[in-house]
Design a protein around this motif. Structure first.
Motif, PDB file in Angstrom:
ATOM      1  N   GLU A  84      27.374  -0.287 -26.905  1.00  0.00           N
ATOM      2  CA  GLU A  84      26.011   0.245 -26.807  1.00  0.00           C
ATOM      3  C   GLU A  84      25.924   1.350 -25.755  1.00  0.00           C
ATOM      4  OE1 GLU A  84      23.516  -3.082 -26.069  1.00  0.00           O
ATOM      5  OE2 GLU A  84      23.598  -3.818 -28.152  1.00  0.00           O
ATOM      6  N   GLU A  85      26.610   1.144 -24.633  1.00  0.00           N
ATOM      7  CA  GLU A  85      26.528   2.133 -23.549  1.00  0.00           C
ATOM      8  C   GLU A  85      27.233   3.437 -23.914  1.00  0.00           C
ATOM      9  OE1 GLU A  85      26.694   1.075 -19.385  1.00  0.00           O
ATOM     10  OE2 GLU A  85      26.917  -1.028 -19.940  1.00  0.00           O
ATOM     11  N   ALA A  88      25.067   5.446 -26.244  1.00  0.00           N
ATOM     12  CA  ALA A  88      23.990   6.167 -25.553  1.00  0.00           C
ATOM     13  C   ALA A  88      24.546   7.378 -24.800  1.00  0.00           C
ATOM     14  CB  ALA A  88      23.266   5.228 -24.595  1.00  0.00           C
ATOM     15  N   ASN A  92      23.540  11.309 -25.706  1.00  0.00           N
ATOM     16  CA  ASN A  92      23.012  12.223 -24.689  1.00  0.00           C
ATOM     17  C   ASN A  92      23.852  13.485 -24.610  1.00  0.00           C
ATOM     18  OD1 ASN A  92      21.199  12.680 -22.236  1.00  0.00           O
ATOM     19  ND2 ASN A  92      23.238  12.817 -21.314  1.00  0.00           N
ATOM     20  N   THR A 139      19.394   5.467 -27.948  1.00  0.00           N
ATOM     21  CA  THR A 139      20.146   4.381 -27.291  1.00  0.00           C
ATOM     22  C   THR A 139      20.565   3.246 -28.212  1.00  0.00           C
ATOM     23  OG1 THR A 139      18.079   3.235 -26.695  1.00  0.00           O
ATOM     24  CG2 THR A 139      18.966   4.826 -25.103  1.00  0.00           C
ATOM     25  N   GLU A 140      19.931   3.075 -29.361  1.00  0.00           N
ATOM     26  CA  GLU A 140      20.224   1.918 -30.202  1.00  0.00           C
ATOM     27  C   GLU A 140      21.163   2.314 -31.344  1.00  0.00           C
ATOM     28  OE1 GLU A 140      16.728  -0.056 -31.516  1.00  0.00           O
ATOM     29  OE2 GLU A 140      15.888  -0.289 -29.491  1.00  0.00           O
ATOM     30  N   ARG A 141      22.338   1.780 -31.317  1.00  0.00           N
ATOM     31  CA  ARG A 141      23.354   2.058 -32.337  1.00  0.00           C
ATOM     32  C   ARG A 141      23.078   1.240 -33.596  1.00  0.00           C
ATOM     33  NH1 ARG A 141      26.673  -2.127 -33.076  1.00  0.00           N
ATOM     34  NH2 ARG A 141      26.694  -3.775 -31.501  1.00  0.00           N
TER      35      ARG A 141
END
Length: 763
Positions: A84-85, A88, A92, A139-141
């Motif tokens: 998830e990180e 994101a 970006n 942010t949400e995969r």
């Protein structure tokens, strides 16, 4: 009886034994699994046109599989939170990195432009109303992904929608992972393989067969359709992206609805009766036929295909279908529909329109049921009693019978609406299609029809339409026995075997959270013995407790019991379950219980917080590195199937497809068009294959075919795709022609294909 193939437990293998034991009726009917049948239509038609999935293949299905494998491996290495990180972080970077912008504009401008426009629209919404959606987008995969394989229903189409919707971020996730991982590591290899497939796109490199003067002369200021269209860089689009968009449109306007309906419960039997909709199956067969016909006649006019049409317009002409240019995409939809229709007629229509099953329509739509009953009565009244007909050994062809015409009117079918609006059918068209090959003599001899003929006859002669599930339409006759028979003898016949299959799917579902086999086993036990049983019992208890009719209907539609009642019922359920466990422990004994406990206790697969933060820090640093493209991530072509003129099937290179003269004298020079023997000889000579002396005369055509197969395998091993060197020669089903005579065999191959699919050739 419902079953799943495997281990000899298929219904077709068990049925004779069940009949011998009198566990089922001697003349019981068998229905193909509707889900398997639809999935087979999809699998056969898509693989026939787009190619198969597998190591070394260059097809859209391999792209889906490699994407899913990449994300799964990232999650396995770093955990859910790590994936998830880095998603994101990559998102970006995609929004802010100008070099990435330039690459995206060059390789997939439309998909990237849509993403950036969506971000801009959300940022510009008044009162920050789009803020939450923007945060979610950034942010949400995509989650809950399953391996996209045809053996797992709907997984290919679900993954297709994920990839088309997230093409830019998936591409740059692969770029970022490639930059972050050591060269030649598994994650690096997966990233390069995915990038190679996503980088494939058509460019007008061969002037579509024109000479240089013709090519230059075709330009004009207007660039009309009569000229050679030279796409600008901003007009290019990835080849597999276009293919996936067409599949997405096919799913949204047809396949999703057809498949979802098969999973529904019967509206009369209520929740939990999914699969017991056989009384509606016959009319549903016509709905599927009708919707497929609408696609065949005008898919281009359907809004679901607009994204595809926008992108395919950017594909340039390449001169031939096999070069995967505009010519390929012009033929592609028709080839899919041809194979889909063939398999549909074979596995769906043949089942529901059979004389053993057709009478199930009596329990379906009232108008169709009444018309069907009148159709049977018309035949019976003209011929005489069905018993007399059988005793005389006659059939419908032996008697002069007036043609029965169904009512020509349009009706709306209840219980068939899914996503794409009400289902309206013409009664005459519907029943003409369903009864086209029916034998009424056989239908009248079916035990169900004979047993309830009195009620069917009353339905046929009633002045008003009789609805078996609405007593107000019955008039003076009591249809209760027929209604009960529909529920107990027709609805009981499951239209699919999902009740067996769902436990197979359960095993895959609970393994998606990065746990080992032992914990999966424990979760399966818990879900099977507690959760599923509790949810069903809780819903039944909720419906029983609600007194208000309006609230009762609402309770039936609820997906689960919530709040205080859920806790109360769960405690009651667990108390009962605990008593069962206590009794089981007493019976099993201490040693056995300890053995069971040891077997289902697993290790935890968690990543420490410190390690995760270090990996994220490293990822953020590596993503800033200068982008370098390696050979492994560059486009490597497209696997073109024989159906799309991409090769000649070895199985058509036979004596049967050779001229008589060549069969008698294989050494002769043959000028006959489409002679398999001559094509094989020409191909062997063109490839300069080493053959023994006198091979034309001494070798059979099968042996020559095998020699070509072995040579094709060597060519595959030498084409730079090292993964494909693991191919076995038995996997070689076709060859890519190098000689003119073998190239000409593609025309014969197409004629043979149409003959196999029972398609009339246009004059």
């Amino acid at each position: 009886m419902t079953g799943d193939a495997g281990g000899g437990a298929s219904v077709q293998s068990l049925l004779p034994h069940m009949k011998r034991l009198c566990a089922v009726s001697k003349d019981c009917s068998k229905i193909n699994c509707g889900l398997h049948a639809l999935n087979k239509c999809l699998e056969s038609s898509f693989q026939d046109v787009f190619g198969k999935q597998g190591i070394g293949h260059k097809t859209p299905f391999q792209l889906l599989f490699v994407f899913n494998q990449l994300w799964k491996r990232i999650k396995e290495d770093g955990g859910e939170k790590y994936l998830e990180e880095i998603y994101a972080v990559t998102m970006n970077e995609l929004v802010t990195n100008s070099d990435w912008h330039a690459e995206a504009d060059k390789k997939f401008p439309h998909a990237f432009g849509e993403l950036m426009q969506k971000i801009e629209d959300l940022e510009n919404q008044e009162d920050d109303s789009g803020l939450d959606e923007l945060v979610s987008l950034m942010t949400e995969r995509p989650k809950n992904l399953q391996d996209p394989v045809f053996s797992r229903w709907m997984t290919v189409l679900m993954c297709t929608k994920v990839v088309t919707a997230n093409w830019p971020i998936i591409y740059f996730m692969a770029v970022a992972v490639k930059q972050n991982e050591p060269a030649n590591s598994y994650l690096w290899q997966l990233s390069c393989a995915l990038l190679s497939l996503m980088n494939e796109r058509s460019t007008p490199g061969d002037n579509s067969g024109q000479t240089i003067n013709e090519f230059i002369g075709s330009f004009n200021d207007q660039n009309t359709s009569n000229t050679c269209h030279m796409p600008k860089k901003s007009d290019t689009t990835p080849t597999f992206y276009v293919m996936l968009l067409w599949m997405q449109g096919f799913a949204e306007c047809f396949f999703d609805d057809m498949f979802e309906w098969m999973m529904r419960s019967d509206p009369v039997l209520g929740s939990g009766s999914w699969g017991q909709t056989a009384r509606l199956g016959v009319e549903r067969c016509y709905v599927m036929h009708m919707k497929l016909k609408e696609l065949e006649d005008g898919w281009e006019n359907m809004p679901q295909f607009k994204p595809y049409l926008d992108e395919v317009s950017k594909i340039p002409e390449k001169g031939s279908v096999s070069k995967v240019g505009k010519e390929f995409f012009d033929k592609m939809p028709g080839k899919v529909f041809e194979k889909f229709r063939y398999v549909f007629d074979k596995h769906v229509t043949s089942c529901w329109c059979s004389d053993d099953i057709l009478h199930y329509i009596i329990g379906g739509n009232p108008t169709l049921a009444n018309e069907f009953a009148a159709w049977l009565n018309h035949y019976d009244s003209m011929i005489g009693a069905s018993e007399t007909l059988a005793s005389l050994g006659l059939n419908e062809d032996d008697v002069d019978v007036e043609v029965h015409e169904f009512t020509d009117k349009e009706i709306t079918l209840e219980h068939h609406k899914v996503r794409n609006g009400d289902i309206k059918v013409n009664v005459r068209d519907c029943l003409d299609y369903l009864t086209a090959d029916a034998d009424r003599a056989h239908i009248l001899e079916r035990p169900f029809v004979k047993k309830y003929w009195k009620h069917i006859l009353e339905m046929a002669t009633a002045e008003e339409t009789v609805d078996l599930f609405d007593k107000d339409t019955w008039g003076d006759h009591d249809y209760s026995p027929l209604r009960k028979a529909v529920l107990s003898e027709i609805c009981i016949h499951s239209i699919h075997q999902q009740r067996c299959e769902n436990y197979v799917q359960l095993a895959a579902l609970i393994s998606k959270t990065n746990v080992g086999e032992v914990r999966r086993t424990a979760r399966t036990i818990i879900i099977s013995t507690i959760h599923r049983i509790f949810n069903k019992e809780a819903m039944d208890e909720l419906a029983r407790r609600v007194a208000d009719p309006n609230q009762k209907e609402k309770a039936k539609k609820a997906r689960r019991v919530e709040g205080r009642l859920r806790i109360e019922l769960l405690i009651d359920n667990l108390n009962k379950f605990t008593k069962k466990v206590t009794r089981a422990r007493q019976v099993a004994g201490v040693e056995k219980c300890k053995e069971i406990y040891d077997r289902i206790t697993g290790k935890k697969f968690k990543m420490s917080e410190t390690d995760r933060k270090n990996k994220i820090k490293k990822f953020k640093e590596n993503i800033k590195k200068k982008r370098t493209e390696v050979k492994a991530e560059m486009a490597a072509g497209v696997d073109v199937t024989p159906t799309m003129d991409g090769g000649v099937l070895l199985r058509i290179l036979t004596k049967k497809n050779s001229c008589t003269a060549c069969c008698k004298d294989p050494t002769r020079d043959c000028d006959a068009e489409h002679c398999a023997m001559a094509a094989v000889h020409a191909e062997i000579s063109k490839r300069e294959m080493k053959m023994r002396k006198g091979w034309k005369k001494t070798l059979e055509i099968k042996e020559k075919r095998h020699a070509l197969r072995d040579d094709e395998l060597q060519n595959i091993a030498l084409d730079g795709d090292k993964i494909k060197q693991g191919y076995d020669k038995t996997q070689i089903r076709h060859i890519i022609p190098q000689s003119d005579k073998m190239e000409a065999m593609i025309q014969l191959q197409e004629r043979l294909r149409k003959k196999e699919l029972d398609i009339e050739e246009s004059l």
